[in-house]
Write a protein that holds these residues in place. Structure first.
Motif, PDB file in Angstrom:
ATOM      1  N   GLN A  10       0.828  -1.210   0.000  1.00 38.94           N
ATOM      2  CA  GLN A  10       0.000   0.000   0.000  1.00 38.94           C
ATOM      3  C   GLN A  10       0.863   1.261   0.000  1.00 38.94           C
ATOM      4  N   GLU A  11       1.969   1.191   0.727  1.00 38.94           N
ATOM      5  CA  GLU A  11       2.899   2.328   0.761  1.00 38.94           C
ATOM      6  C   GLU A  11       3.513   2.558  -0.627  1.00 38.94           C
ATOM      7  N   ASP A  12       3.950   1.462  -1.249  1.00 39.90           N
ATOM      8  CA  ASP A  12       4.521   1.571  -2.603  1.00 39.90           C
ATOM      9  C   ASP A  12       3.475   2.070  -3.598  1.00 39.90           C
ATOM     10  N   GLU A  13       2.254   1.598  -3.412  1.00 44.51           N
ATOM     11  CA  GLU A  13       1.159   2.008  -4.295  1.00 44.51           C
ATOM     12  C   GLU A  13       0.901   3.510  -4.164  1.00 44.51           C
ATOM     13  N   ALA A  14       0.925   3.998  -2.922  1.00 42.51           N
ATOM     14  CA  ALA A  14       0.715   5.433  -2.681  1.00 42.51           C
ATOM     15  C   ALA A  14       1.839   6.257  -3.302  1.00 42.51           C
ATOM     16  N   LYS A  15       3.070   5.747  -3.172  1.00 46.36           N
ATOM     17  CA  LYS A  15       4.216   6.448  -3.769  1.00 46.36           C
ATOM     18  C   LYS A  15       4.105   6.484  -5.291  1.00 46.36           C
ATOM     19  N   GLN A  16       3.702   5.358  -5.860  1.00 39.06           N
ATOM     20  CA  GLN A  16       3.536   5.293  -7.312  1.00 39.06           C
ATOM     21  C   GLN A  16       2.442   6.247  -7.788  1.00 39.06           C
ATOM     22  N   LYS A  17       1.375   6.307  -7.010  1.00 38.30           N
ATOM     23  CA  LYS A  17       0.275   7.210  -7.355  1.00 38.30           C
ATOM     24  C   LYS A  17       0.739   8.663  -7.299  1.00 38.30           C
ATOM     25  N   GLU A  18       1.482   8.983  -6.235  1.00 35.06           N
ATOM     26  CA  GLU A  18       2.004  10.348  -6.082  1.00 35.06           C
ATOM     27  C   GLU A  18       2.964  10.692  -7.221  1.00 35.06           C
ATOM     28  N   LEU A  19       3.817   9.718  -7.558  1.00 35.44           N
ATOM     29  CA  LEU A  19       4.770   9.925  -8.653  1.00 35.44           C
ATOM     30  C   LEU A  19       4.045  10.134  -9.976  1.00 35.44           C
ATOM     31  N   GLN A  20       3.002   9.346 -10.187  1.00 37.95           N
ATOM     32  CA  GLN A  20       2.220   9.473 -11.412  1.00 37.95           C
ATOM     33  C   GLN A  20       1.537  10.833 -11.498  1.00 37.95           C
ATOM     34  N   GLU A  21       1.006  11.277 -10.357  1.00 33.66           N
ATOM     35  CA  GLU A  21       0.350  12.590 -10.323  1.00 33.66           C
ATOM     36  C   GLU A  21       1.352  13.705 -10.616  1.00 33.66           C
ATOM     37  N   LYS A  22       2.566  13.552 -10.066  1.00 33.45           N
ATOM     38  CA  LYS A  22       3.611  14.549 -10.324  1.00 33.45           C
ATOM     39  C   LYS A  22       3.989  14.564 -11.803  1.00 33.45           C
ATOM     40  N   ARG A  23       4.085  13.361 -12.383  1.00 35.69           N
ATOM     41  CA  ARG A  23       4.406  13.276 -13.817  1.00 35.69           C
ATOM     42  C   ARG A  23       3.330  13.954 -14.656  1.00 35.69           C
ATOM     43  N   GLU A  24       2.081  13.643 -14.314  1.00 32.55           N
ATOM     44  CA  GLU A  24       0.968  14.226 -15.070  1.00 32.55           C
ATOM     45  C   GLU A  24       0.950  15.746 -14.928  1.00 32.55           C
ATOM     46  N   LEU A  25       1.226  16.211 -13.699  1.00 35.68           N
ATOM     47  CA  LEU A  25       1.262  17.655 -13.464  1.00 35.68           C
ATOM     48  C   LEU A  25       2.399  18.310 -14.241  1.00 35.68           C
ATOM     49  N   THR A  26       3.546  17.627 -14.268  1.00 41.17           N
ATOM     50  CA  THR A  26       4.698  18.147 -15.017  1.00 41.17           C
ATOM     51  C   THR A  26       4.381  18.242 -16.501  1.00 41.17           C
ATOM     52  N   TRP A  27       3.772  17.181 -17.030  1.00 42.05           N
ATOM     53  CA  TRP A  27       3.407  17.198 -18.449  1.00 42.05           C
ATOM     54  C   TRP A  27       2.359  18.260 -18.744  1.00 42.05           C
ATOM     55  N   LYS A  28       1.429  18.431 -17.789  1.00 42.25           N
ATOM     56  CA  LYS A  28       0.393  19.462 -17.964  1.00 42.25           C
ATOM     57  C   LYS A  28       1.042  20.841 -18.018  1.00 42.25           C
ATOM     58  N   ARG A  29       2.002  21.057 -17.132  1.00 40.18           N
ATOM     59  CA  ARG A  29       2.698  22.350 -17.126  1.00 40.18           C
ATOM     60  C   ARG A  29       3.482  22.563 -18.412  1.00 40.18           C
ATOM     61  N   LEU A  30       4.131  21.480 -18.865  1.00 38.40           N
ATOM     62  CA  LEU A  30       4.875  21.573 -20.126  1.00 38.40           C
ATOM     63  C   LEU A  30       3.937  21.899 -21.289  1.00 38.40           C
ATOM     64  N   GLU A  31       2.779  21.246 -21.286  1.00 46.40           N
ATOM     65  CA  GLU A  31       1.799  21.513 -22.342  1.00 46.40           C
ATOM     66  C   GLU A  31       1.311  22.961 -22.278  1.00 46.40           C
ATOM     67  N   ASP A  32       1.083  23.435 -21.043  1.00 49.84           N
ATOM     68  CA  ASP A  32       0.630  24.820 -20.876  1.00 49.84           C
ATOM     69  C   ASP A  32       1.694  25.808 -21.352  1.00 49.84           C
ATOM     70  N   VAL A  33       2.949  25.491 -20.993  1.00 56.61           N
ATOM     71  CA  VAL A  33       4.053  26.360 -21.419  1.00 56.61           C
ATOM     72  C   VAL A  33       4.162  26.371 -22.938  1.00 56.61           C
ATOM     73  N   ALA A  34       4.072  25.167 -23.510  1.00 54.86           N
ATOM     74  CA  ALA A  34       4.152  25.066 -24.973  1.00 54.86           C
ATOM     75  C   ALA A  34       3.002  25.816 -25.634  1.00 54.86           C
ATOM     76  N   ALA A  35       1.813  25.669 -25.031  1.00 50.28           N
ATOM     77  CA  ALA A  35       0.641  26.359 -25.585  1.00 50.28           C
ATOM     78  C   ALA A  35       0.794  27.871 -25.469  1.00 50.28           C
ATOM     79  N   SER A  36       1.296  28.322 -24.314  1.00 47.78           N
ATOM     80  CA  SER A  36       1.473  29.769 -24.120  1.00 47.78           C
ATOM     81  C   SER A  36       2.515  30.319 -25.088  1.00 47.78           C
TER      82      SER A  36
END
Length: 234
Positions: free
Chosen positions: A77-103
């Motif tokens: 469960q701990e590893d799962e939570a870490k993976q989820k957090e990591l995935q959310e960070k990745r998605e947020l990073t990509w979202k920011r990159l997309e926003d930057v690219a769009a801007s």
């Protein structure tokens, strides 16, 4: 043989008493290795037979040693939570990159409008209205935009306005610099006010006195650049 059939055959090994005994005897080594696969199968395997067999194996380990089972579950469960957090960070990073690219694309497209003679003429004809509105953005882009293309295009637009009417351009620049200086001064006053508050609070902590600071006092102090008075409740 299909993958679910392989899984089914592997899980059938637990029906053999000798193998089951060997595995349960070595559960401290085996369970941490296979637990993630068991848990994934239990939670969401599409094949009912595999899911059912996995639940049986899971129960064997649980009955054999609940402590180790709980430890493996907690780690999973701990590893799962870490993976989820990591995935959310990745998605947020990509979202920011997309926003930057769009801007970047938006900024470039907007600045490319100045390449159109008709639009450029309309804008320069109405420069007394348009330049004061867009000047802060132009100045910020010129000074520190991360994208060289946007920065270069902004410099071109800036030059168009400068060439069209140097007087208005200088007036806008002076106003921008004045506003910038005011903002800087205000920020320094805020920092000084908070520094004084921290010093007052620290001195009261030493004397075990509580510090009461009202919002109205602190806001006035920030606006005026004066230190708020702290009242000590005894």
């Amino acid at each position: 043989m299909l993958s679910w059939q392989v899984a089914e055959r592997a899980l059938f090994l637990w029906n053999n008493d000798h193998i089951r005994n060997l595995i349960t005897q070595n559960r401290t080594v085996i369970l941490p290795i296979i637990f993630p696969a068991l848990e994934r199968n239990t939670r969401g395997h599409w094949n009912p037979a595999v899911q059912s067999l996995t639940l049986n194996v899971r129960k064997i380990f649980s009955d054999a040693d609940q402590a180790i089972f709980d430890e493996c579950l907690a780690r999973y469960q701990e590893d799962e939570a870490k993976q989820k957090e990591l995935q959310e960070k990745r998605e947020l990073t990509w979202k920011r990159l997309e926003d930057v690219a769009a801007s970047k694309v938006v900024a470039e497209r907007a600045l490319f409008l100045w390449n159109n003679d008709h639009i450029r003429n309309l804008i320069t004809q109405n420069r007394t209205v348009i330049l004061p509105i867009i000047f802060p953005a132009l100045e910020r882009n010129t000074r520190g935009h991360w994208n060289p293309a946007v920065q270069s295009l902004t410099l071109n637009v800036r030059k168009i306005f400068s060439d069209a009417d140097q007087a208005i351009f200088d007036e806008c620049l002076a106003r921008y610099q004045e506003d910038e200086a005011k903002q800087k001064e205000l920020q320094e006053k805020r920092e000084l006010t908070w520094k004084r508050l921290e010093d007052v609070a620290a001195s009261k902590v030493v004397s075990n006195e509580a510090v009461m600071v009202s919002k109205s006092i602190s806001s006035i102090a920030i606006d005026k650049g004066t230190a708020p008075k702290a009242t000590a409740s005894r």
